[in-house]
Scaffold this active site. Structure first.
Site, PDB file in Angstrom:
ATOM      1  N   THR A 211     -16.825 -39.169 -57.376  1.00  0.00           N
ATOM      2  CA  THR A 211     -16.297 -40.554 -56.759  1.00  0.00           C
ATOM      3  C   THR A 211     -17.326 -40.842 -55.983  1.00  0.00           C
ATOM      4  O   THR A 211     -17.312 -40.898 -54.513  1.00  0.00           O
ATOM      5  CB  THR A 211     -15.066 -39.971 -56.088  1.00  0.00           C
ATOM      6  OG1 THR A 211     -15.186 -38.715 -55.070  1.00  0.00           O
ATOM      7  CG2 THR A 211     -13.819 -40.010 -56.886  1.00  0.00           C
TER       8      THR A 211
ATOM      9  N   PHE B  96     -12.873 -26.905 -52.057  1.00  0.00           N
ATOM     10  CA  PHE B  96     -13.795 -26.832 -50.593  1.00  0.00           C
ATOM     11  C   PHE B  96     -14.937 -26.099 -51.103  1.00  0.00           C
ATOM     12  O   PHE B  96     -15.499 -25.481 -49.985  1.00  0.00           O
ATOM     13  CB  PHE B  96     -12.880 -26.108 -49.641  1.00  0.00           C
ATOM     14  CG  PHE B  96     -11.493 -26.650 -49.560  1.00  0.00           C
ATOM     15  CD1 PHE B  96     -11.312 -27.917 -48.833  1.00  0.00           C
ATOM     16  CD2 PHE B  96     -10.400 -26.128 -49.992  1.00  0.00           C
ATOM     17  CE1 PHE B  96     -10.053 -28.438 -48.697  1.00  0.00           C
ATOM     18  CE2 PHE B  96      -9.217 -26.737 -49.872  1.00  0.00           C
ATOM     19  CZ  PHE B  96      -9.001 -27.885 -49.079  1.00  0.00           C
ATOM     20  N   LEU B  97     -15.364 -26.113 -52.179  1.00  0.00           N
ATOM     21  CA  LEU B  97     -16.731 -25.182 -52.449  1.00  0.00           C
ATOM     22  C   LEU B  97     -18.121 -26.012 -51.901  1.00  0.00           C
ATOM     23  O   LEU B  97     -18.217 -27.082 -51.609  1.00  0.00           O
ATOM     24  CB  LEU B  97     -16.909 -25.041 -53.737  1.00  0.00           C
ATOM     25  CG  LEU B  97     -17.117 -26.345 -54.739  1.00  0.00           C
ATOM     26  CD1 LEU B  97     -18.369 -26.763 -54.943  1.00  0.00           C
ATOM     27  CD2 LEU B  97     -16.639 -25.671 -56.095  1.00  0.00           C
ATOM     28  N   ARG B  98     -18.716 -24.995 -51.301  1.00  0.00           N
ATOM     29  CA  ARG B  98     -19.905 -25.299 -50.758  1.00  0.00           C
ATOM     30  C   ARG B  98     -21.195 -25.090 -51.836  1.00  0.00           C
ATOM     31  O   ARG B  98     -21.098 -24.034 -52.355  1.00  0.00           O
ATOM     32  CB  ARG B  98     -20.209 -24.233 -49.549  1.00  0.00           C
ATOM     33  CG  ARG B  98     -19.389 -24.396 -48.464  1.00  0.00           C
ATOM     34  CD  ARG B  98     -19.340 -23.589 -47.589  1.00  0.00           C
ATOM     35  NE  ARG B  98     -19.281 -22.193 -48.205  1.00  0.00           N
ATOM     36  CZ  ARG B  98     -19.568 -20.900 -47.925  1.00  0.00           C
ATOM     37  NH1 ARG B  98     -20.104 -20.898 -46.552  1.00  0.00           N
ATOM     38  NH2 ARG B  98     -19.114 -19.724 -48.603  1.00  0.00           N
TER      39      ARG B  98
ATOM     40  N   PHE C 114     -21.202 -23.728 -37.965  1.00  0.00           N
ATOM     41  CA  PHE C 114     -21.369 -25.049 -38.153  1.00  0.00           C
ATOM     42  C   PHE C 114     -21.755 -25.727 -36.410  1.00  0.00           C
ATOM     43  O   PHE C 114     -21.486 -26.737 -36.402  1.00  0.00           O
ATOM     44  CB  PHE C 114     -20.207 -25.953 -38.822  1.00  0.00           C
ATOM     45  CG  PHE C 114     -20.493 -25.994 -40.130  1.00  0.00           C
ATOM     46  CD1 PHE C 114     -20.473 -24.802 -41.092  1.00  0.00           C
ATOM     47  CD2 PHE C 114     -20.580 -27.128 -40.814  1.00  0.00           C
ATOM     48  CE1 PHE C 114     -20.595 -25.048 -42.279  1.00  0.00           C
ATOM     49  CE2 PHE C 114     -20.920 -27.498 -42.141  1.00  0.00           C
ATOM     50  CZ  PHE C 114     -20.949 -26.271 -42.975  1.00  0.00           C
TER      51      PHE C 114
ATOM     52  N   GLY D  92     -30.174 -29.461 -35.309  1.00  0.00           N
ATOM     53  CA  GLY D  92     -31.270 -29.630 -36.053  1.00  0.00           C
ATOM     54  C   GLY D  92     -31.381 -31.087 -36.690  1.00  0.00           C
ATOM     55  O   GLY D  92     -30.757 -31.973 -35.939  1.00  0.00           O
TER      56      GLY D  92
ATOM     57  N   CYS E 164     -21.883 -34.913 -50.114  1.00  0.00           N
ATOM     58  CA  CYS E 164     -20.384 -34.937 -49.637  1.00  0.00           C
ATOM     59  C   CYS E 164     -20.180 -35.401 -48.138  1.00  0.00           C
ATOM     60  O   CYS E 164     -19.605 -36.414 -47.977  1.00  0.00           O
ATOM     61  CB  CYS E 164     -19.779 -33.523 -49.696  1.00  0.00           C
ATOM     62  SG  CYS E 164     -19.978 -32.714 -51.392  1.00  0.00           S
TER      63      CYS E 164
ATOM     64  N   LYS F 250     -21.190 -39.069 -47.526  1.00  0.00           N
ATOM     65  CA  LYS F 250     -20.429 -40.209 -48.326  1.00  0.00           C
ATOM     66  C   LYS F 250     -19.014 -39.997 -47.893  1.00  0.00           C
ATOM     67  O   LYS F 250     -18.312 -41.163 -47.830  1.00  0.00           O
ATOM     68  CB  LYS F 250     -20.543 -39.804 -49.787  1.00  0.00           C
ATOM     69  CG  LYS F 250     -19.324 -39.990 -50.570  1.00  0.00           C
ATOM     70  CD  LYS F 250     -19.603 -39.542 -51.924  1.00  0.00           C
ATOM     71  CE  LYS F 250     -19.005 -38.231 -52.558  1.00  0.00           C
ATOM     72  NZ  LYS F 250     -17.519 -38.181 -52.690  1.00  0.00           N
TER      73      LYS F 250
ATOM     74  N   LYS G  10     -30.238 -28.614 -48.128  1.00  0.00           N
ATOM     75  CA  LYS G  10     -30.021 -27.120 -47.472  1.00  0.00           C
ATOM     76  C   LYS G  10     -30.291 -26.306 -48.329  1.00  0.00           C
ATOM     77  O   LYS G  10     -30.683 -26.353 -49.550  1.00  0.00           O
ATOM     78  CB  LYS G  10     -28.377 -27.179 -47.025  1.00  0.00           C
ATOM     79  CG  LYS G  10     -27.474 -26.982 -48.392  1.00  0.00           C
ATOM     80  CD  LYS G  10     -25.897 -26.750 -47.911  1.00  0.00           C
ATOM     81  CE  LYS G  10     -25.223 -25.903 -49.000  1.00  0.00           C
ATOM     82  NZ  LYS G  10     -23.780 -25.725 -48.744  1.00  0.00           N
TER      83      LYS G  10
END
Ligand code: UGA
Length: 438
Positions: free
Chosen positions: A84, A149-151, A252, A256, A263, A266, A326
């Protein structure tokens, strides 16, 4: 259970492999022939630790990939995992055309008791609209929303061991659908993972609310970094100190260059756009500031680089360590590191970028930058070194050995990831966002 996964990009490929590992018969469907051919050979088209192994185990057993949507006909559960993206043309709202097309594609093949489960991140209200369309075309099957919710970089672990499972369902008789989804997630549920059943709107909101909170947390500490920069305080110590308060927490709060990727940026923009459509834009005005703080960090980094180079970067050789948004990812979408590298190059610097995984993707996006295969190659003769993605191998670099390769021992730590004492001890000028010059 027989389960289909529609859309085999980042989310879908990981989810399909994860469901197979949980013991299901899984068919992954995507229109992209090349992607499907690679996945059928257990090769993901992106870097994600552990995914190739999970795919390999799945493909040897009950996991298949195809471009033919008709192959889903025997499945009771269908996960919609298509993208999306932000709409083209500078609009903030999400483009829902792939989600709509996925549902239309499924309609002819749905069993009477099928459950169509949306996983894509969508504006609140989308699931109800899709549910109406589903009901109009096929009265039996139901819609559910099950946000992901995956990173990136931890996607396999997040899929197999989620910290919660949220399932949104329409009003009315939910029992059958709940039982069905409990069966899908039997393995994590047996391990004690919390299972929350909500209405559709709440499930959609959980996802964007979580990402907005994370983005806000990062921009909060980056706003504190701005204050630290003018007061001589140290944002890392500040974060450590406030993070000991369990109500705040240290995670979190790494100041920096701020957040990037496909994600967080957006999602907060699409969330603001949706609030505007709903006539309550004021509720999310603060996210505009979250976005602004985040973007300012990139500008500040470029300013710092210019200052370190004596007021101008024209003709200066600058090594940029890190291109991915990252560590442990090859994703360069809205990457703060690449954004800074590109700004410096546009200002006349000779920028050499390196990254353990993301060089090919970075080159596709910014072909005009120079690329190196290793940090040693990148820093050769550099007048300034910038660490912009905190890959462990960059954090572990030896300042003495690196010092022999550069023209000037000047380092900017864009992620507050290096040990200033180690670098200063080896004769480097060390500077970082939100920390005193020393
Ligand atoms: C994010 C969320 O963390 C996931 O929970 C969510 O499922 C995912 O989006 C999604 O919507 O699919 P991800 O984009 O993989 O995951 O990356 P994060 O780990 O959240 O990092 C986002 C950005 O924030 C990175 O650029 C990172 O460098 C930055 N960051 C993170 C900071 O600047 N400081 C921090 O303290 C933490």
């Amino acid at each position: 259970m027989q389960i289909s996964v529609i859309g085999c990009g980042y989310l879908g490929a990981v989810h399909a492999a994860g469901l197979a590992a949980m013991g299901h018969d899984v068919i992954g469907v995507d229109q992209d022939v090349q992607k499907i051919e690679l996945l059928a050979r257990s090769i993901p088209s992106f870097h994600e630790p552990g995914l190739a192994e999970l795919l390999r185990d799945g493909v040897r057993g009950s996991l298949r990939f195809t471009t033919d949507i008709a192959a889903v006909a025997d499945c009771r559960v269908h996960f919609v995992c298509v993208g999306t993206p932000q709409r083209a043309g500078g609009e903030y709202a999400a483009d829902l055309s792939f989600v709509d097309a996925a549902l239309e594609g499924l309609l002819p093949y749905l069993l009477p008791d099928a459950v169509v489960v949306g996983k894509s991140t969508v504006p609140v209200g989308t699931a109800e609209r899709l549910g109406r369309r589903l009901h109009e075309a096929r009265p039996g099957p139901v819609i559910a929303w099950n946000p992901e919710f995956l990173r990136e970089g931890h996607a396999v672990d997040d899929t197999l061991h989620p910290d919660r499972i949220v399932v949104g369902l329409p009003e009315g008789d939910r029992e059958e659908a709940v039982a069905c989804l409990r069966e899908v997630y039997a393995a994590p549920l047996a391990a004690g993972v919390p299972f929350l059943v909500t209405d559709l709107a709440t499930a959609e909101l959980v996802k964007v609310a979580a990402n907005s909170f994370l983005a806000t947390k990062i921009s909060f500490i980056n706003a504190m970094a701005e204050l630290c920069e003018v007061t001589g305080a140290d944002v890392t110590q500040l974060a450590d100190a406030i993070g000991y308060d369990a109500r705040i927490g240290r995670r979190f709060l790494d100041a920096g260059l701020g957040f990037g990727g496909g994600c967080l940026p957006k999602d907060i923009r699409a969330f603001m756009a949706r609030a505007g459509e709903l006539g309550i834009d004021q509720a999310l005005t603060f996210l505009r500031e979250v976005d602004s703080i985040n973007k300012r960090r990139r500008v500040r980094m470029v300013d710092l680089a210019r200052a370190e180079c004596g007021g101008s970067v024209v003709g200066r050789r600058i090594a940029v360590l890190g291109a991915a948004f990252k560590p442990h990812s090859d994703d360069v979408r809205d990457s703060p590191a690449l954004n800074v590298a590109a700004q410096l190059q546009l200002q006349g610097a000779e920028v050499v970028v390196t990254d353990p995984c993301a060089v090919d993707n970075a080159r596709d996006r910014w072909p005009d930058l120079k690329y190196a295969h290793s940090p040693e190659e990148a820093v050769a003769d550099a007048e300034l070194v910038m660490v912009l993605t905190e890959w462990p191998e960059y954090v572990a670099l030896d300042p003495v050995a690196m010092g022999d390769l550069v023209r000037h021992r000047r380092i900017l730590d864009g992620r507050n990831a290096l040990d200033p004492a180690r670098w200063r001890g080896a004769g480097w000028t060390y500077r970082a966002l939100g920390r005193a010059r020393a």
